[in-house]
Enzyme design. Structure first.
Site, mmCIF file in Angstrom:
data_model
loop_
_atom_site.group_PDB
_atom_site.id
_atom_site.type_symbol
_atom_site.label_atom_id
_atom_site.label_comp_id
_atom_site.label_asym_id
_atom_site.label_seq_id
_atom_site.Cartn_x
_atom_site.Cartn_y
_atom_site.Cartn_z
ATOM 1 N N LYS B 76 0.921 -1.355 -0.053
ATOM 2 C CA LYS B 76 0.011 -0.046 0.110
ATOM 3 C C LYS B 76 0.830 1.141 0.039
ATOM 4 C CE LYS B 76 -4.028 1.667 2.901
ATOM 5 N NZ LYS B 76 -4.631 1.367 3.863
ATOM 6 N N SER B 136 -8.967 -0.925 7.650
ATOM 7 C CA SER B 136 -9.012 -0.832 6.223
ATOM 8 C C SER B 136 -8.022 -1.924 5.746
ATOM 9 C CB SER B 136 -8.376 0.492 5.879
ATOM 10 O OG SER B 136 -7.216 0.418 5.979
#
Lengths: 129, 468
Positions: B76, B136
């Site tokens: 990410k 998340s």
């Protein structure tokens, strides 16, 4: 007082938009007054930018107010879930560094080994030039 | 090959059935075909191919580094990667190239993993799918039919992870199978001298045992999680899962987490406050975006930050600063910290009563279509969607989302297990047993890609970007 006037004067070119105080907003708390707006913008160095942003803050505060319904007498604030453990501290020896060149590369404005910033607010000479 | 488990692929690499370069190229081909999804901010083809070459050499010499050698991974874009742009999907860090790797990235590279690229996220991970610290990893996992692991706070280093909420942030792991997640966790876990919030307990890579007998387990079902907004499909799957454990001999009991209804509010205050502090570093001087204004430092900072941050980020900074004002500090920030203790204690009490893991939904429903999603603002969305996941972040506990079934619309639904602090191995062991019982259908990647290609040929698709 002159410093404050200069500050306000300098902020105007940044697309000054005034008059965002929230009027009676049914979902709001009426807490975001003009003073609060100015104070927060100064502290956060982020501007509201619109009436919607003020309304959003009002709602956020109203939402946060729900916390007051919880009984917390005698409860200690929790800062870290690892509060029962000893914080690790490494020994005070230099083990890395010497990477000034790499770090300076990431900045947009550099002079020799200095990061260059525009003048702060405490230079009367600069304003009087 | 792209749908197999990590161990299967690793074995294939060892046996020479496929080479790291071939594997790498297959992945990149898929990445290219799915480009419209905008999943990657940066694709690091050259880097990965070079790493693949080195991996291939090692395999030829019989010197593979381990299970992850030659395995493609994506990171990410809020993890620092040396020499590779790291943006947090924000204008503020556009063009920022860190001079170092985050510890977790370094650990994966040391094991020979191939870095495919940096993946997309909501700006500074403040998405309504759960901010980086509120679910998340688990929420997207549930929506996409993947395994999403949130390790215990303090188990995995945050050094190099651009911080959102220091007291809650944890690097998360997304994989197709629980075993794969366990392999990765085994590599990432452990004390890091560069992150003093990592615990010093010794950690070594672990193999998950294959549980056959769950009769000694006690599964807790938190009754406060049965909310009216829960979709009937998720509710039904949750119920079936509980029945499954019971039918296999486990003890399944209702438990209570009394402060559940306050956890979102508490999180909202703590999160915005820590964010206000963490975002203060972005002033345009040392790195990141810098505006053209040069009149004064304050003017420069303000314009830089206005240009660099989107509305959501700025909104949170302003809220956080409000709660941290002298006149508000006690009533909001400290108050929230007290409520945090109550929430954490709720979990402690439940686990002390003999419960091994909690079983809960991960999300309220399957993924909501984009047009519907954007009708509510970010804070409302967060408040709704994070409801099952973020109390876990406040308590610092480990949790995992396991894909369970497809909804009537054909979209994945997952369920969450929550474990005791630092009992990540036990948590994943139980999750692995459950995964085996559930037999969630494996995504047919090739079919999906072919379908997408034909849709794209037939229709002119407007922008698929989920972020601006």
């Amino acid at each position: 007082m002159w410093a404050r006037a200069v500050w306000l004067g300098l902020r105007a070119p940044l697309g000054g938009r005034r008059g965002f105080t929230s009027k009676a907003d049914p979902q709001g708390s009426g807490r975001v007054t003009a003073e609060v707006i100015e104070h927060l913008e100064r502290l956060a160095l982020v501007d509201f930018g619109s009436r919607e942003a003020v309304a959003r803050l009002e709602k956020a505060i109203a939402f946060a107010d729900r916390l007051h319904a919880v009984h917390t007498d005698g409860v200690e604030p929790m800062e870290s879930v690892l509060e029962d453990r000893c914080l690790y501290l490494r020994s005070d020896n230099v083990v890395e560094g010497n990477c000034a060149e790499e770090l300076l590369q990431n900045s947009h404005r550099v002079v020799e080994e200095y990061f260059v910033a525009p003048p702060g607010m405490c230079c009367p000479e600069w304003f009087n030039r | 090959m792209l749908g197999r488990t990590l161990r299967e692929v690793s074995a294939a690499l060892k046996q020479g059935q496929i080479t790291p370069i071939e594997l790498c190229q297959k992945c990149f081909s898929l990445i290219k075909k799915t480009k419209f999804l905008n999943a990657y901010i940066t694709v690091t083809e050259e880097v990965a191919l070079k790493q693949a070459e080195e991996s291939e050499k090692r395999y030829k010499n019989g010197q593979s580094l381990g299970d992850l050698d030659g395995i493609p991974i994506a990171v990410k874009d809020n993890f620092s990667t040396s020499g590779i742009e790291t943006t947090c999907a924000s204008n503020m860090l556009k063009g920022y190239v860190p001079p170092y790797n985050a510890t977790v990235v370094q650990k994966l590279l040391d094991q020979g993993a191939l870095l495919m690229g940096k993946t997309n996220l909501d700006e500074f991970a403040m998405g309504a799918l759960g901010s980086d610290t509120g679910g998340s990893t688990r929420n997207p996992a549930a929506h996409c039919g993947l395994v999403g692991v949130k390790p215990s706070y303090g188990l995995v280093s945050r050094h190099g992870l651009i911080p959102l909420v220091n007291s809650m942030d944890v690097p998360g792991i997304l994989t197709r199978y629980v075993d794969d997640a366990a392999i990765v966790l085994g590599i990432l876990a452990g004390h890091d001298p560069k992150d003093s919030t990592t615990v010093q307990d010794p950690v070594k890579p672990f193999m998950l045992p294959s549980l056959t007998d769950v009769s000694k387990l006690c599964i807790g079902i938190p009754k406060e999680y049965l909310v009216p907004e829960l979709s009937s499909e998720v509710r039904s799957l949750w119920s079936k899962a509980a029945d499954l454990f019971e039918s296999e001999g486990a003890k399944v009991i209702d438990v209570s987490l009394p402060h559940t209804s306050y956890s979102i509010v508490c999180y909202h205050v703590l999160c915005t406050s820590e964010v206000a502090s963490n975002m203060a570093r972005f002033d345009g001087l040392e790195y990141g975006h810098r505006c053209d204004i040069d009149v004064s430092t304050e003017a420069m900072y303000a314009a830089t930050r206005r240009e660099g941050f989107n509305d959501v980020v700025r909104g949170r900074i302003l809220s956080g600063n409000f709660f941290l004002l002298k006149e508000n500090y006690e009533n909001y920030f400290i108050k929230a910290q007290k409520v945090r203790r109550l929430i954490a204690n709720d979990f402690v009490n439940v686990f002390n009563s003999g419960v091994d893991v909690l079983l809960t939904p991960t999300t309220l429903s399957e993924a909501v279509p984009y047009l519907e999603f954007i009708k509510e603002d970010n804070r409302t969305r967060s408040a709704q969607d994070d409801i099952f996941t973020q109390a876990v972040n406040m308590a610092g506990l480990p949790a995992v989302s396991i894909p369970v079934a497809l909804s009537d619309q054909g979209l994945p639904i997952g369920l969450q297990f929550i474990g005791r602090a630092f009992c990540d191995q036990q948590l994943l062991t139980i999750a692995k047993w459950f995964e085996k019982q559930v037999q969630f259908p494996v995504t047919q990647l090739q079919e999906f890609v072919d379908d997408c290609s034909s849709i794209l040929e037939n229709e002119k698709l407007a922008s698929f970007s989920l972020k601006q």
